[in-house]
Design a protein around this motif. Structure first.
Motif, PDB file in Angstrom:
ATOM      1  N   LYS A 116       0.816  -1.216   0.000  1.00 39.89           N
ATOM      2  CA  LYS A 116       0.000   0.000   0.000  1.00 39.89           C
ATOM      3  C   LYS A 116       0.854   1.274   0.000  1.00 39.89           C
ATOM      4  O   LYS A 116       0.378   2.331  -0.424  1.00 39.89           O
ATOM      5  N   ASP A 117       2.089   1.156   0.476  1.00 39.80           N
ATOM      6  CA  ASP A 117       2.935   2.356   0.489  1.00 39.80           C
ATOM      7  C   ASP A 117       3.405   2.745  -0.912  1.00 39.80           C
ATOM      8  O   ASP A 117       3.948   3.829  -1.115  1.00 39.80           O
ATOM      9  N   GLY A 118       3.193   1.843  -1.896  1.00 43.22           N
ATOM     10  CA  GLY A 118       3.557   2.142  -3.270  1.00 43.22           C
ATOM     11  C   GLY A 118       5.050   2.061  -3.540  1.00 43.22           C
ATOM     12  O   GLY A 118       5.502   2.371  -4.645  1.00 43.22           O
ATOM     13  N   ILE A 119       5.837   1.647  -2.551  1.00 42.63           N
ATOM     14  CA  ILE A 119       7.298   1.595  -2.695  1.00 42.63           C
ATOM     15  C   ILE A 119       7.819   0.168  -2.526  1.00 42.63           C
ATOM     16  O   ILE A 119       8.598  -0.323  -3.339  1.00 42.63           O
ATOM     17  N   THR A 120       7.377  -0.487  -1.463  1.00 46.98           N
ATOM     18  CA  THR A 120       7.851  -1.832  -1.145  1.00 46.98           C
ATOM     19  C   THR A 120       7.183  -2.854  -2.066  1.00 46.98           C
ATOM     20  O   THR A 120       5.952  -2.875  -2.205  1.00 46.98           O
ATOM     21  N   VAL A 121       8.005  -3.697  -2.686  1.00 45.01           N
ATOM     22  CA  VAL A 121       7.471  -4.723  -3.591  1.00 45.01           C
ATOM     23  C   VAL A 121       6.860  -5.854  -2.775  1.00 45.01           C
ATOM     24  O   VAL A 121       7.514  -6.441  -1.900  1.00 45.01           O
ATOM     25  N   GLU A 122       5.612  -6.158  -3.046  1.00 39.93           N
ATOM     26  CA  GLU A 122       4.936  -7.287  -2.397  1.00 39.93           C
ATOM     27  C   GLU A 122       5.137  -8.566  -3.206  1.00 39.93           C
ATOM     28  O   GLU A 122       5.403  -9.627  -2.656  1.00 39.93           O
ATOM     29  N   THR A 123       4.975  -8.452  -4.521  1.00 45.61           N
ATOM     30  CA  THR A 123       5.180  -9.598  -5.417  1.00 45.61           C
ATOM     31  C   THR A 123       5.954  -9.123  -6.634  1.00 45.61           C
ATOM     32  O   THR A 123       5.562  -8.145  -7.281  1.00 45.61           O
ATOM     33  N   ALA A 124       7.036  -9.805  -6.928  1.00 44.97           N
ATOM     34  CA  ALA A 124       7.909  -9.389  -8.026  1.00 44.97           C
ATOM     35  C   ALA A 124       7.221  -9.548  -9.385  1.00 44.97           C
ATOM     36  O   ALA A 124       6.209 -10.244  -9.526  1.00 44.97           O
ATOM     37  N   MET A 125       7.788  -8.898 -10.372  1.00 42.85           N
ATOM     38  CA  MET A 125       7.282  -8.987 -11.742  1.00 42.85           C
ATOM     39  C   MET A 125       7.203 -10.453 -12.195  1.00 42.85           C
ATOM     40  O   MET A 125       8.046 -11.269 -11.837  1.00 42.85           O
ATOM     41  N   ILE A 126       6.179 -10.767 -12.972  1.00 47.27           N
ATOM     42  CA  ILE A 126       6.048 -12.109 -13.536  1.00 47.27           C
ATOM     43  C   ILE A 126       7.129 -12.303 -14.601  1.00 47.27           C
ATOM     44  O   ILE A 126       7.181 -11.575 -15.591  1.00 47.27           O
ATOM     45  N   GLU A 127       8.019 -13.266 -14.357  1.00 47.22           N
ATOM     46  CA  GLU A 127       9.111 -13.556 -15.287  1.00 47.22           C
ATOM     47  C   GLU A 127       9.258 -15.075 -15.433  1.00 47.22           C
ATOM     48  O   GLU A 127      10.089 -15.695 -14.773  1.00 47.22           O
ATOM     49  N   GLN A 190      -3.906  -5.229 -10.069  1.00 51.35           N
ATOM     50  CA  GLN A 190      -3.277  -4.682  -8.868  1.00 51.35           C
ATOM     51  C   GLN A 190      -4.234  -4.664  -7.686  1.00 51.35           C
ATOM     52  O   GLN A 190      -3.800  -4.793  -6.525  1.00 51.35           O
ATOM     53  N   TRP A 191      -5.516  -4.519  -7.959  1.00 56.02           N
ATOM     54  CA  TRP A 191      -6.514  -4.501  -6.884  1.00 56.02           C
ATOM     55  C   TRP A 191      -6.753  -5.901  -6.343  1.00 56.02           C
ATOM     56  O   TRP A 191      -7.167  -6.063  -5.198  1.00 56.02           O
ATOM     57  N   GLY A 192      -6.501  -6.921  -7.159  1.00 57.74           N
ATOM     58  CA  GLY A 192      -6.648  -8.294  -6.694  1.00 57.74           C
ATOM     59  C   GLY A 192      -7.844  -9.038  -7.241  1.00 57.74           C
ATOM     60  O   GLY A 192      -8.240 -10.070  -6.682  1.00 57.74           O
ATOM     61  N   VAL A 193      -8.443  -8.568  -8.336  1.00 59.04           N
ATOM     62  CA  VAL A 193      -9.516  -9.324  -8.971  1.00 59.04           C
ATOM     63  C   VAL A 193      -8.927 -10.611  -9.535  1.00 59.04           C
ATOM     64  O   VAL A 193      -7.899 -10.600 -10.204  1.00 59.04           O
ATOM     65  N   ILE A 194      -9.573 -11.730  -9.259  1.00 57.28           N
ATOM     66  CA  ILE A 194      -9.051 -13.039  -9.648  1.00 57.28           C
ATOM     67  C   ILE A 194      -9.698 -13.503 -10.950  1.00 57.28           C
ATOM     68  O   ILE A 194     -10.923 -13.565 -11.056  1.00 57.28           O
ATOM     69  N   ASN A 378      -1.895 -18.484  -2.596  1.00 50.56           N
ATOM     70  CA  ASN A 378      -0.523 -18.017  -2.441  1.00 50.56           C
ATOM     71  C   ASN A 378       0.429 -18.623  -3.473  1.00 50.56           C
ATOM     72  O   ASN A 378       1.535 -18.114  -3.672  1.00 50.56           O
ATOM     73  N   LEU A 379       0.005 -19.690  -4.116  1.00 53.83           N
ATOM     74  CA  LEU A 379       0.828 -20.300  -5.164  1.00 53.83           C
ATOM     75  C   LEU A 379       0.761 -19.528  -6.467  1.00 53.83           C
ATOM     76  O   LEU A 379       1.619 -19.692  -7.339  1.00 53.83           O
ATOM     77  N   PHE A 380      -0.242 -18.662  -6.602  1.00 55.01           N
ATOM     78  CA  PHE A 380      -0.503 -18.079  -7.915  1.00 55.01           C
ATOM     79  C   PHE A 380      -0.693 -16.571  -7.920  1.00 55.01           C
ATOM     80  O   PHE A 380      -0.205 -15.880  -8.809  1.00 55.01           O
ATOM     81  N   LEU A 381      -1.415 -16.023  -6.942  1.00 52.81           N
ATOM     82  CA  LEU A 381      -1.866 -14.640  -7.018  1.00 52.81           C
ATOM     83  C   LEU A 381      -0.797 -13.640  -6.587  1.00 52.81           C
ATOM     84  O   LEU A 381       0.021 -13.912  -5.701  1.00 52.81           O
ATOM     85  N   ALA A 382      -0.833 -12.478  -7.227  1.00 56.98           N
ATOM     86  CA  ALA A 382       0.111 -11.415  -6.885  1.00 56.98           C
ATOM     87  C   ALA A 382      -0.220 -10.777  -5.541  1.00 56.98           C
ATOM     88  O   ALA A 382       0.680 -10.377  -4.794  1.00 56.98           O
ATOM     89  N   VAL A 383      -1.503 -10.668  -5.227  1.00 51.82           N
ATOM     90  CA  VAL A 383      -1.930 -10.093  -3.954  1.00 51.82           C
ATOM     91  C   VAL A 383      -1.881 -11.188  -2.898  1.00 51.82           C
ATOM     92  O   VAL A 383      -2.689 -12.122  -2.920  1.00 51.82           O
TER      93      VAL A 383
END
Length: 488
Positions: A116-127, A190-194, A378-383
């Motif tokens: 939420k702080d917009g700075i700290t990465v929660e989930t890295a880019m999909i690579e 980014q909002w977490g819609v699955i 947790n195996l799949f979602l970015a959020v």
């Protein structure tokens, strides 16, 4: 302990350190399975489920869409769907054709998810551990099948020239929006819609777009609406079988890896599809006293569609529940609600794509918001820490997200599809002329699906036998075109 040579990186210029051969092989196989759903899967299904006089036209609409999407995809649409961010719902358009782009490691540049702080990465880019070429191929197959699904609402009357314009326009101004917003790193992602594998991006959008386009194009001829029997039920089942088996790539390829989550997705896909088919068939037997083969195929499709948003995120028992719902609720909307709704009766959705894809897709997205299991999430979602409402905590909020995401897809497709149809209508008629509607394939393409004995021939007692109307030397421009003697 040394690593076997076969598993080492840098064994050749074509095997960089980041390449996982297993993941790359599975991704290309998955892409090909999805492609086979379209060509020949839906080409066969469309060509056989319609009335004989529309078999060629229906199959060709699917084949044309598959080819046209390919060129649009690599020229501009891939990066609009999965490239760098231009707007919260749209990526920057640019080609995906150069080797510098295609041989580097795959990455979705807008998919980095921050706290939420917009700075700290929660989930890295999909690579993923394979090249961009594999990603472009895989995602192209999804875009192609979406346009082919839209065609299912328009069979038997859309002007082929209008369809040729519709495909690139809808891909550009509708599909890319949903894909980037939900999958490519846009605001809904980014909002977490699955949407695990396309319940919203593909099925809900195609169902709404199909119904909307059907409104603007207009209905089939009165005779076709009254009687539209399939010309080959057994061949239809062949297409349906390709669709079912191809769904292993459809859902199994979306973790972008040959991992345990892809295994869960494939298993749940088959569980839900089988349950849905059985429920739909039982309802046909209970209420209509006969099991319908076409109904069984529709039940299969609704099950496949319903599980798609949550394929790798729900437990097996939830897949059964979702199958029971997808075999009954779309059945009810198609068999009961549709026949009683004046609005739905006025719009001629040829194959009922609204019910089998929009209703089932919405249902799948909503139930995913209820049944998403935390460990699988947790195996799949970015959020991180996502869960369905059934599991308490923030799960209730997830259900709300799913509804909002669906409403965005519905609203965008209603507006965008309407604008596209109006613009095309200014350039060429959306609907075929009445004379083509009366004749079908021979008038539109100069070809027919089956060369059966007596087809295209008529009996003349003065000639003592059958002869082809092509043998006539004098033609009246007001008569039915040569080779056609009756409306099928």
């Amino acid at each position: 302990m040394s690593v076997p040579v076969a598993y080492q990186g840098n064994t050749s210029l074509a095997v960089p350190d980041w390449l996982n051969k297993g993941d790359n092989a599975w991704q290309m196989i998955s892409a090909t399975l999805v492609g086979l759903q379209s060509v020949p899967g839906l080409v066969i299904l469309y060509g056989s489920i319609v009335k004989k006089k529309w078999a060629v036209n229906s199959a060709f609409m699917a084949l044309y869409a598959f080819a046209a999407v390919w060129i649009c995809w690599v020229t501009w649409a891939y990066n609009m769907s999965f490239g760098e961010k231009l707007l919260p719902f749209w990526g920057k358009a640019k080609p995906a054709l150069g080797q510098k782009f295609l041989i580097k490691q795959a990455a979705l540049p807008a998919s980095t998810h921050y706290h939420k702080d917009g700075i700290t990465v929660e989930t890295a880019m999909i690579e993923p551990y394979y090249p961009m070429a594999s990603m472009v191929y895989f995602q192209c197959m999804f875009a192609s099948i979406t346009l082919i699904l839209v065609a299912g609402s328009l069979l038997g009357r859309m002007n082929i020239k209008a369809w040729m314009l519709f495909v690139p326009l809808w891909l550009t101004f509708s599909y890319t929006i949903g894909a980037f917003s939900i999958w490519g790193g846009g605001f809904l992602f980014q909002w977490g819609v699955i949407d695990y594998s396309g319940g919203y991006v593909i099925h809900l959008s195609s169902g709404i777009a199909g119904l909307t386009a059907a409104y603007w194009v207009g209905p089939r001829s009165t005779k076709d609406r009254e009687r539209f029997p399939p010309n080959n039920v057994l061949l239809m089942l062949t297409g349906a079988g390709l669709l079912w088996m191809g769904w292993a790539g459809f859902n199994g390829g979306d973790p972008y890896s040959a991992n345990i989550d892809s295994s869960m997705a494939v298993l749940n896909t088959n569980i839900c599809a089988a349950t849905s088919l059985l429920v739909w068939t039982c309802l046909d037997v209970i209420f209509f006293k006969k099991p319908s083969v076409i109904g069984a195929v529709q039940g299969m499709i609704t099950g496949l569609v319903c599980i798609t948003p949550g394929a790798g995120l729900v437990q097996g028992w939830a897949a059964i529940v979702m199958g029971m719902l997808s075999g009954s609720i779309p059945w009810f909307t198609m068999m009961i609600v549709h026949k009683r709704s004046r609005i739905l009766q006025q719009v001629d959705d040829t194959l009922g794509v609204f019910h089998t894809h929009a209703v089932a897709g919405f249902l799948g997205g909503a139930t995913t918001g209820l049944f998403t299991e935390p460990t699988l999430a947790n195996l799949f979602l970015a959020v991180t820490n996502s869960r369905g409402g059934f599991y308490g905590g923030v799960g209730g909020y997830q259900f709300v997200k799913q509804i909002v995401g669906a409403l965005f897809v519905i609203g965008w497709n209603l507006v965008a599809t309407s604008i596209i149809c109006v613009v095309i209508g200014l350039l060429t008629p959306l609907r075929m002329p009445e004379e083509e509607l009366a004749i079908g394939d021979d008038a539109v393409h100069g070809e027919e699906a089956y060369a059966l004995w007596g087809d295209g021939e008529k009996y003349d007692a003065t000639r003592h036998g059958w002869y082809s109307s092509n043998d006539d030397t004098n033609h009246d421009s007001n008569k039915i075109p040569s080779g056609v003697t009756q409306m099928v």
